[in-house]
Scaffold this active site. Structure first.
Site, short mmCIF file in Angstrom:
data_model
loop_
_atom_site.label_atom_id
_atom_site.label_comp_id
_atom_site.label_asym_id
_atom_site.label_seq_id
_atom_site.Cartn_x
_atom_site.Cartn_y
_atom_site.Cartn_z
N HIS A 40 -10.47 -4.75 10.19
CA HIS A 40 -11.08 -4.51 8.88
C HIS A 40 -12.35 -3.71 9.01
CE1 HIS A 40 -8.32 -7.72 7.95
NE2 HIS A 40 -8.55 -7.54 6.67
N GLU A 71 0.81 -1.22 0.00
CA GLU A 71 0.00 0.00 0.00
C GLU A 71 0.83 1.26 0.00
OE1 GLU A 71 -0.78 -2.52 1.77
OE2 GLU A 71 -2.82 -3.02 1.17
#
Lengths: 381, 368
Positions: free
Chosen positions: B220, B151
């Site tokens: 998450h 990322e």
């Protein structure tokens, strides 16, 4: 001046010294515009390669180029020393990371590429800005935070940019510019530019994870990026052998080829960079490790002598200084005399002093500039 | 290169022919959909890219401005109180929210060759929430780029590409993963326009699903709005309906600023009827969901639906709440919100977030 000399009687000592000066300055000025004579020089040490064939040690140059290198590096050296003085006089505040000792990397790289190729580096960016065509006044003004600085005084020492010369800065967080550089290369590949990006980082940043992430992606997609590790052997105060298990930074790319270059030799840098650009445009990323050295500490707040000895610093200055190397080459090829070169240096010193005086006159940015350029075209300004 | 962007006259189709390529919505009679001029460097290359350029100006629906020849990205295609905004003037077509996002992305990629997508599994897999399904087959692997799981670097790469003039849409598979890219988003994305003295613009869109799902686990189920709130130079929007999802996606791509588009995992399957014709939602505007008199309820994203359910109960009890979906998290639409608060003098904020570190704590104090 030629006319004046001829009017004097031929036996006059003044005439003979005048004509001597004349002859030499004609020599210098003619040589500095001579780009036809080809001189062959050899790099000081051969290149060490990893997973590729190294380029040859011999490289052709012209007197114009040689004298140009001398001049450019001297300007950079002078500017950095001037920045040192300005910092101590509290005209420059904050962080100021000086590049003296490493000039050969900036100059050699610029000589090998075009202005359409991109360069991105971390915070030791003053001289790269100059190499990319930046002028002394805007550099010094930016250092002093004035409004005519290259980033309008809003960036400071670590944030020099020059968009029209494809110089992408100037970044404070080391390692973060590496994915940016790969992104620039991605943009070049996307637009089919046939240009490459040189992403510079230091031996300290060579241990950042994002370097390896970016390398992986660059190699996966054959991005035209050249990763240049300016290894000055110290990551701030930590020597490379204390920070890296493997200080052979050119080999760290594993599947990506690498080249180790003597970063104090401007011709070695130039040869390596043109080799690397060709490689990158055809085969994807390549790592160049420039073995270089900085005379100053990490920044102006670091004396630079607590983690290395003064003998080491003077030793490098005597043996490997990039400007001295070029001076010796110029003198050995008789392109100029040493007094002429000293005159050039004096002239440069005056140039830099004039630029400082000019930059000092420039006012600080208007306080309203605190809130401009935050957004592009915002309603709620 | 950049200097050419706004003022270059490119030898391409004139505005009269380009307007026929798109259906336009006339709201106040003074608006016309316009297209940003594309840079000469890309367009002049190899001759295989066609560029449509038109002279057009936007005026914001509620804050009407004189039309200028430069593109203003705060376009509004609908009146602020049109809560049934999906009906429009034509029947429209029905689709799910993720399909609306895809439609917006597809239209922008077709319109501007500089728009590209990068993220994990966006290409061949079609996106973990199917937002980019089919785009890789249509536009190729370079424009819909499957990245490795990195990322920090691919966000940095997107930002670097934006510095050269591309308009990447960076997808975080889950917003929480973008925490790994926080340095890039904060320093290079948000601040670069300022530190370069305005030389570089970073027209990226960073998007992804966040928020509480069904048993996704703590890592998450994060909301990053409050973390990103303090980053200067960044615009943040949150979509909540299929209509504003498509509109905000398109506006975010066209914006010259970096925009973070927050989507919600549980809203992807919302079905709605949206107009056939092209439209954009203004990035800086809030949406008046239900006008009222007694209390202003500010909310965004999934909580809008909870609030609307609660509003039904309130109405049955005789109250008249005004519900505003703020949509623009940074900067706030102080005009709409301020107008409402001046009317009702009572504010209720409903937000899905961690108990500490609510987005509003930051923003209300900064926007006093």
């Amino acid at each position: 001046m030629a006319m004046a000399a001829h009017r004097l009687p031929s036996s006059s000592p003044l005439r003979s010294s005048l004509s001597r000066i004349l002859r030499f300055s004609r020599l210098f000025s003619s040589q500095s515009s001579d780009d036809q004579t080809v001189l062959t020089v050899e790099t000081s040490v051969p290149f060490t390669a990893h997973k590729c064939d190294p380029p040859p040690r011999t490289i052709d140059t012209t007197p114009k180029e040689l004298l140009g290198f001398f001049r450019e590096m001297s300007v950079m050296r002078r500017m950095e020393i001037a920045a040192d003085t300005l910092y101590k006089a509290k005209l420059i505040r904050g962080f100021c990371h000086l590049y003296d000792g490493q000039e050969a990397v900036a100059v050699g790289m610029e000589a090998a590429i075009t202005r359409r190729d991109a360069i991105i580096t971390a915070y030791r960016d003053h001289c790269i800005y100059l190499a990319r065509g930046g002028d002394l006044v805007s550099a010094l003004a930016e250092l002093m935070g004035r409004r005519a600085g290259c980033s309008k005084g809003k960036g400071g020492s670590m944030h020099f940019y020059k968009k029209d010369a494809q110089f992408y800065g100037g970044h404070g967080i080391v390692g973060a510019q590496i994915p940016l550089g790969c992104g620039i290369a991605f943009g070049q590949k996307y637009s089919k530019d046939e240009t490459a990006t040189f992403t510079l980082y230091g031996d300290g940043a060579a241990n950042q994870g994002q370097l390896f992430e970016a390398l992986n992606m660059a190699a996966l997609w054959d991005l035209p990026v050249i990763l240049v590790c300016e290894n000055n052997h110290y990551g701030m105060g930590t020597a490379e052998w204390r920070a890296s298990k493997s200080p052979a930074y050119y080999k760290r790319g594993d599947y990506v080829p690498g080249l180790k270059v003597n970063g104090m030799d401007v011709f070695a840098v130039k040869q390596a960079c043109s080799f690397a650009k060709e490689h990158a445009l055809k085969n994807g990323p390549i790592i160049l490790e420039m073995d270089t050295y900085r005379y100053h500490g990490h920044s102006m707040s670091d004396p630079g002598s607590t983690y290395r000895t003064r003998d080491e610093i003077t030793g490098v200055r005597q043996e490997r200084d990039p400007i001295e190397r070029i001076r010796k080459l110029i003198l050995s090829h008789e392109l100029a005399t040493s007094s002429e070169l000293k005159d050039v240096e004096k002239q440069i010193r005056k140039e830099v002093d004039d630029a400082i005086a000019q930059a000092k006159e420039i006012p600080m940015p208007d306080p309203s500039e605190l809130f401009t350029n935050v957004y592009v075209k915002v309603i709620w300004a | 290169m950049a200097a050419a962007m706004h003022t270059a006259t490119l030898p391409f189709f004139s505005s009269s022919s380009s307007s026929s390529a798109y259906k336009t919505i006339n709201v106040s009679g003074r608006l016309r959909l316009g297209l940003a001029p594309l840079p000469g460097s890309l367009a002049g290359r190899k001759g295989s890219i066609f560029v449509i350029r038109s002279e057009a100006g936007f005026a914001s629906g509620s804050n009407a401005r004189a039309r200028s020849s430069k593109l203003i990205t705060n376009a509004v295609a609908t009146k602020p109180d049109a809560s049934a905004s999906s009906t429009g003037s034509k029947p429209g077509h029905e689709l799910l929210l993720f399909e609306a996002l895809r439609e917006g992305l597809d239209e922008e990629m077709a319109r501007d060759p500089r728009v590209c997508v990068m993220g994990e599994d966006v290409g061949h897999y079609g996106g973990s929430y199917k937002v980019t399904k089919g785009l890789a087959t249509k536009y190729g692997d370079l424009r819909v780029l499957d990245t490795p799981i990195a990322e920090n670097s691919f966000t940095g790469m997107g930002i670097g590409a934006a510095m050269t003039g591309l308009r990447p849409v960076i997808e975080g598979m889950n917003m929480g993963f973008l925490l790994l890219a926080f340095n890039q988003i904060s320093n290079n994305c948000g601040m670069l326009h300022y530190t370069s003295g305005g030389q570089f613009t970073i027209p990226v869109v960073i998007r992804g699903p966040g928020g509480v799902g069904r048993q996704l686990g703590a890592e998450h189920s994060q909301r990053l709005e409050s973390y990103f709130q303090s980053i200067p130079g960044l615009q943040m929007v949150a979509c909540s309906t299929a209509y504003n999802a498509k509109g905000l996606m398109k506006a975010a791509i066209r914006s010259e600023n970096p925009v973070v588009l927050f989507e919600h995992v549980l809203l992807y399957n919302l079905k709605e009827r949206i107009p056939d014709e092209e439209y954009i939602c203004c990035l800086e505007e809030a949406e008046m969901v239900r006008p009222g008199e007694h209390v202003t309820i500010l909310t965004y994203s999934r909580m809008r639906y909870h609030v609307m359910q609660a509003a039904k109960t309130l109405v049955n009890k005789g109250y008249d709440p005004e519900v505003i979906d703020i949509r623009s998290l940074k900067p706030f639409d102080l005009y709409t919100i301020g107008k409402s608060i001046k009317k009702t003098h009572r504010v209720l904020i409903v937000e899905e977030c961690m108990r500490t570190g609510w987005h509003w704590g930051q923003s209300t104090s900064s926007n006093h």
